[in-house]
Design an enzyme around this catalytic site. Structure first.
Site, PDB file in Angstrom:
ATOM      1  N   ARG A   1       0.828  -1.215   0.041  1.00 21.61           N
ATOM      2  CA  ARG A   1      -0.067   0.088   0.193  1.00 21.61           C
ATOM      3  C   ARG A   1       0.802   1.336  -0.065  1.00 21.61           C
ATOM      4  O   ARG A   1       0.483   2.267  -0.439  1.00 21.61           O
ATOM      5  CB  ARG A   1      -0.951   0.050   1.388  1.00 21.61           C
ATOM      6  CG  ARG A   1      -1.721   1.067   1.458  1.00 21.61           C
ATOM      7  CD  ARG A   1      -2.171   1.357   2.801  1.00 21.61           C
ATOM      8  NE  ARG A   1      -3.321   0.480   2.958  1.00 21.61           N
ATOM      9  CZ  ARG A   1      -3.730   0.248   4.268  1.00 21.61           C
ATOM     10  NH1 ARG A   1      -3.117   0.610   5.254  1.00 21.61           N
ATOM     11  NH2 ARG A   1      -4.741  -0.579   4.560  1.00 21.61           N
ATOM     12  N   TYR A   2       2.142   0.883   0.644  1.00 23.10           N
ATOM     13  CA  TYR A   2       2.972   2.268   0.961  1.00 23.10           C
ATOM     14  C   TYR A   2       4.152   2.305  -0.204  1.00 23.10           C
ATOM     15  O   TYR A   2       4.460   1.015  -0.628  1.00 23.10           O
ATOM     16  CB  TYR A   2       3.285   2.189   2.040  1.00 23.10           C
ATOM     17  CG  TYR A   2       2.452   2.793   3.065  1.00 23.10           C
ATOM     18  CD1 TYR A   2       1.730   4.156   3.291  1.00 23.10           C
ATOM     19  CD2 TYR A   2       1.838   1.624   4.135  1.00 23.10           C
ATOM     20  CE1 TYR A   2       0.702   4.229   4.313  1.00 23.10           C
ATOM     21  CE2 TYR A   2       0.980   2.246   5.220  1.00 23.10           C
ATOM     22  CZ  TYR A   2       0.348   3.291   4.929  1.00 23.10           C
ATOM     23  OH  TYR A   2      -0.615   3.557   5.960  1.00 23.10           O
TER      24      TYR A   2
ATOM     25  N   ARG B   1       7.509  -0.060   1.714  1.00 20.05           N
ATOM     26  CA  ARG B   1       7.267  -1.205   2.511  1.00 20.05           C
ATOM     27  C   ARG B   1       6.030  -2.068   2.180  1.00 20.05           C
ATOM     28  O   ARG B   1       4.879  -1.527   1.808  1.00 20.05           O
ATOM     29  CB  ARG B   1       7.189  -0.362   4.087  1.00 20.05           C
ATOM     30  CG  ARG B   1       6.059   0.317   4.457  1.00 20.05           C
ATOM     31  CD  ARG B   1       6.686   1.375   5.434  1.00 20.05           C
ATOM     32  NE  ARG B   1       5.633   2.357   5.962  1.00 20.05           N
ATOM     33  CZ  ARG B   1       5.308   3.207   5.361  1.00 20.05           C
ATOM     34  NH1 ARG B   1       5.757   3.577   4.190  1.00 20.05           N
ATOM     35  NH2 ARG B   1       4.256   4.083   5.882  1.00 20.05           N
TER      36      ARG B   1
ATOM     37  N   CYS C   1      -3.219 -17.747  14.584  1.00 18.15           N
ATOM     38  CA  CYS C   1      -2.913 -17.016  15.893  1.00 18.15           C
ATOM     39  C   CYS C   1      -3.029 -17.754  17.175  1.00 18.15           C
ATOM     40  O   CYS C   1      -3.843 -18.825  17.326  1.00 18.15           O
ATOM     41  CB  CYS C   1      -4.048 -15.765  15.873  1.00 18.15           C
ATOM     42  SG  CYS C   1      -4.167 -14.753  14.497  1.00 18.15           S
TER      43      CYS C   1
ATOM     44  N   CYS D   1      -8.759 -12.758  18.354  1.00 18.12           N
ATOM     45  CA  CYS D   1      -9.309 -11.605  19.126  1.00 18.12           C
ATOM     46  C   CYS D   1     -10.727 -11.230  18.403  1.00 18.12           C
ATOM     47  O   CYS D   1     -10.794 -11.175  17.358  1.00 18.12           O
ATOM     48  CB  CYS D   1      -8.251 -10.201  18.948  1.00 18.12           C
ATOM     49  SG  CYS D   1      -6.734 -11.013  19.307  1.00 18.12           S
TER      50      CYS D   1
ATOM     51  N   CYS E   1     -10.577  -8.497  15.842  1.00 18.33           N
ATOM     52  CA  CYS E   1      -9.597  -8.406  14.478  1.00 18.33           C
ATOM     53  C   CYS E   1     -10.284  -7.826  13.407  1.00 18.33           C
ATOM     54  O   CYS E   1     -11.290  -8.181  13.055  1.00 18.33           O
ATOM     55  CB  CYS E   1      -9.362  -9.888  14.486  1.00 18.33           C
ATOM     56  SG  CYS E   1      -8.000  -9.994  13.101  1.00 18.33           S
TER      57      CYS E   1
ATOM     58  N   ARG F   1      -9.111  -8.600  10.349  1.00 19.33           N
ATOM     59  CA  ARG F   1      -9.203  -9.782   9.646  1.00 19.33           C
ATOM     60  C   ARG F   1      -9.895 -10.775  10.091  1.00 19.33           C
ATOM     61  O   ARG F   1      -9.699 -12.157   9.856  1.00 19.33           O
ATOM     62  CB  ARG F   1      -7.863 -10.177   9.287  1.00 19.33           C
ATOM     63  CG  ARG F   1      -6.758  -8.771   8.847  1.00 19.33           C
ATOM     64  CD  ARG F   1      -5.456  -9.646   8.100  1.00 19.33           C
ATOM     65  NE  ARG F   1      -4.655  -8.412   7.818  1.00 19.33           N
ATOM     66  CZ  ARG F   1      -3.600  -8.062   8.658  1.00 19.33           C
ATOM     67  NH1 ARG F   1      -3.334  -8.685   9.414  1.00 19.33           N
ATOM     68  NH2 ARG F   1      -3.018  -6.874   8.260  1.00 19.33           N
TER      69      ARG F   1
ATOM     70  N   ASP G   1     -11.200  -0.543  13.285  1.00 18.09           N
ATOM     71  CA  ASP G   1     -11.600  -0.626  12.060  1.00 18.09           C
ATOM     72  C   ASP G   1     -13.127  -0.861  11.934  1.00 18.09           C
ATOM     73  O   ASP G   1     -13.818  -1.569  12.820  1.00 18.09           O
ATOM     74  CB  ASP G   1     -10.828  -1.685  11.022  1.00 18.09           C
ATOM     75  CG  ASP G   1      -9.511  -0.823  11.062  1.00 18.09           C
ATOM     76  OD1 ASP G   1      -9.072   0.305  10.849  1.00 18.09           O
ATOM     77  OD2 ASP G   1      -8.542  -1.770  11.002  1.00 18.09           O
TER      78      ASP G   1
ATOM     79  N   ASP H   1      -6.860   4.087  10.149  1.00 18.79           N
ATOM     80  CA  ASP H   1      -6.714   3.499   8.905  1.00 18.79           C
ATOM     81  C   ASP H   1      -8.038   3.870   8.017  1.00 18.79           C
ATOM     82  O   ASP H   1      -9.275   3.274   8.493  1.00 18.79           O
ATOM     83  CB  ASP H   1      -6.698   2.081   9.141  1.00 18.79           C
ATOM     84  CG  ASP H   1      -5.504   1.432   8.095  1.00 18.79           C
ATOM     85  OD1 ASP H   1      -5.221   1.945   7.262  1.00 18.79           O
ATOM     86  OD2 ASP H   1      -4.842   0.486   8.580  1.00 18.79           O
TER      87      ASP H   1
ATOM     88  N   LYS I   1      -2.820   4.747   6.923  1.00 18.64           N
ATOM     89  CA  LYS I   1      -2.839   5.504   8.311  1.00 18.64           C
ATOM     90  C   LYS I   1      -3.023   7.079   8.189  1.00 18.64           C
ATOM     91  O   LYS I   1      -2.037   7.559   7.667  1.00 18.64           O
ATOM     92  CB  LYS I   1      -2.064   4.856   9.115  1.00 18.64           C
ATOM     93  CG  LYS I   1      -1.978   3.339   9.146  1.00 18.64           C
ATOM     94  CD  LYS I   1      -0.630   3.070  10.213  1.00 18.64           C
ATOM     95  CE  LYS I   1      -0.677   1.503  10.263  1.00 18.64           C
ATOM     96  NZ  LYS I   1      -0.430   0.731   8.864  1.00 18.64           N
TER      97      LYS I   1
HETATM   98  C1  PLP Z   1       0.207  -0.197   8.804  1.00 17.88           C
HETATM   99  C2  PLP Z   1       1.019  -0.791   7.491  1.00 17.88           C
HETATM  100  C3  PLP Z   1       2.205  -0.525   7.275  1.00 17.88           C
HETATM  101  C4  PLP Z   1       3.350  -0.094   7.878  1.00 17.88           C
HETATM  102  O1  PLP Z   1       2.964   1.307   8.477  1.00 17.88           O
HETATM  103  P1  PLP Z   1       3.998   2.175   9.301  1.00 17.88           P
HETATM  104  O2  PLP Z   1       3.270   3.578   9.240  1.00 17.88           O
HETATM  105  O3  PLP Z   1       5.478   2.390   8.486  1.00 17.88           O
HETATM  106  O4  PLP Z   1       4.280   1.456  10.605  1.00 17.88           O
HETATM  107  C5  PLP Z   1       2.739  -0.957   6.044  1.00 17.88           C
HETATM  108  N1  PLP Z   1       1.681  -1.678   4.978  1.00 17.88           N
HETATM  109  C6  PLP Z   1       0.255  -1.633   5.349  1.00 17.88           C
HETATM  110  C7  PLP Z   1      -0.521  -2.428   4.517  1.00 17.88           C
HETATM  111  C8  PLP Z   1      -0.085  -1.258   6.640  1.00 17.88           C
HETATM  112  O5  PLP Z   1      -1.367  -1.456   6.987  1.00 17.88           O
HETATM  113  S1  SF4 Z   2      -5.638  -9.080  15.994  1.00 17.14           S
HETATM  114 FE1  SF4 Z   2      -6.010 -10.718  14.735  1.00 17.14          FE
HETATM  115  S2  SF4 Z   2      -4.391 -11.158  13.538  1.00 17.14           S
HETATM  116 FE2  SF4 Z   2      -3.824 -10.280  15.613  1.00 17.14          FE
HETATM  117  S3  SF4 Z   2      -3.643 -11.756  16.987  1.00 17.14           S
HETATM  118 FE3  SF4 Z   2      -5.722 -11.061  17.172  1.00 17.14          FE
HETATM  119  S4  SF4 Z   2      -6.880 -12.333  15.652  1.00 17.14           S
HETATM  120 FE4  SF4 Z   2      -4.768 -12.554  15.176  1.00 17.14          FE
END
Ligand code: PLP
Ligand code: SF4
Length: 376
Positions: A90-91, A94, A103, A107, A110, A112, A270, A307, A314
């Protein structure tokens, strides 16, 4: 089998256990398990003090999760930014690298939650595709191992991935995004730390949400990672009934610092199917930030981020400290809402630069390197 694996095996997962242990109605438990994974390992279970407490809310399934089963599925639009299934790019520099769907606890909040626990989603083939993608993209200098939780992998598997990444020259830093120090600290063993050490620089971002999670076991796990040379950060998710209170957040942040963990982000929860009952107003997050800055160590203060739905990434928010400003003066307020005038530097208006004339002769050609060319 290692101790942490034994603990995982003793987790509460089945419908019958949910009914027995938590008094959930059988038909509700059945439907909950149909839509979402459940896993509460004995360590995290032992942190619960009473029904409905902040630990319980994070771990024990609730009928409320079924109330919004029609809510959006993928609010962060991560799928749209997945060139291969294991990568979210996305960025610019990175990527998120999903290396497992498992996991050590599932959670309830979560993002996801519809994807975690589905082992069909991630295999060695997906991991290899991810490594190949990163190798083919020299702009990627920061790789965040995520999932699921990468520390649910065996040391052997995790080392394969780290070694693979370290064979890619443009990967500068590796981050481990893991909830393990909070939910199953026994997983952080001396062997794991010795292995991780070989692949530095490795940063760890962990995930504590409440001061009760800062146990002696968790502290030891964080200290072992720090001693192994990993800077450890924390990403907290803001949640109704769990930590939507400035005093609770402040206590958590202070406890984390004492465990050598540096607060990094507070996430606005989220928009996620099955987890929307945790959402808080943005105002709550801003009020919490307002009650941290100035009142405790600057080191204890994370960035509050949202987000953005639709894949915007973010976006940081902070309380407003500027009351007003004009050319000469900024009127600011401090953490106690006292007001101060700050005299700004007023730069003289520069005269318009003279127009460049066309050169009479073509300048002599100079050999330049690509990098220098950019700088000219
Ligand atoms: C949060 C996130 C990152 C890392 O973001 P930082 O601000 O550098 O910590 C990178 N890729 C994705 C898709 C993210 O959601
Ligand atoms: S937040 Fe989601 S991905 Fe992270 S440990 Fe909990 S269940 Fe697993």
């Amino acid at each position: 089998m290692e101790y942490w694996q034994t603990l995982l095996r003793e987790s509460i997962e089945s419908k019958d256990q949910l009914v027995e242990r938590f008094g959930i109605k059988p038909e509700v438990a059945e439907r909950l398990n149909e839509f979402f994974q459940t896993r509460i390992n004995p360590y995290y279970l032992s942190l619960i003090r009473y029904p409905g407490d902040p630990i319980w809310l994070q771990a024990v399934p609730d009928e409320l999760e079924l109330s919004d089963i029609d809510a959006p599925e993928d609010p962060l639009n991560e799928d749209a930014m997945s060139p291969v299934p294991s990568i979210t790019h996305r960025y610019p520099d990175r990527v998120l690298f999903l290396v497992t769907s498992q996991c050590s606890m599932y959670c309830r909040f979560c993002t996801r939650k519809r994807k975690v626990g589905d082992s069909s989603k991630i295999s060695m083939k997906y991991i290899q595709e991810g490594l190949d993608y990163i190798a083919a993209h020299p702009e990627v200098r920061d790789v965040i191992l995520s999932g699921g939780d990468p520390l649910t992998l065996t040391d052997f598997m995790l080392e394969k991935i780290l070694k693979g990444l370290r064979e890619i020259p443009h990967v500068e830093i590796i981050r481990l995004g893991t909830k393990i120090p909070c939910v199953l600290p026994q997983r952080v063993t001396p062997q794991l730390c010795d292995m991780i050490k070989k692949y530095h620089p490795i940063y760890v971002n962990t995930h504590f949400n409440h001061p009760w999670e800062c146990t002696p076991e968790a502290k030891l796990a964080c200290e072992m990672l720090a001693d192994a040379g990993c800077p450890v950060g924390n990403q907290m998710v803001l949640m109704k009934g769990v930590n939507d209170d400035a005093m609770v957040v402040k206590e958590l942040m202070q406890k984390l610092l004492a465990m050598r963990v540096r607060p990094y982000y507070i996430y606005q929860a989220d928009i996620t199917k099955g987890a929307n009952h945790f959402r808080t107003p943005v105002k709550t997050g801003l009020e919490i930030m307002d009650k941290l800055r100035g009142w405790t160590s600057g080191l204890a203060i994370p960035h509050y981020v949202i987000d953005a739905p639709g894949g915007g990434g973010k976006i940081p928010l902070q309380p407003n400290y500027v009351i007003s400003h004009d050319e000469n003066t900024w009127v600011l307020r401090n953490y106690k809402y006292d007001i101060y005038n700050y005299p700004d530097v007023v730069e003289e208006q520069k005269p318009e630069p003279p127009k460049r004339r066309k050169p009479i002769r073509a300048p002599r050609k100079k050999k330049v390197f690509a990098k220098q060319k950019d700088a000219i």
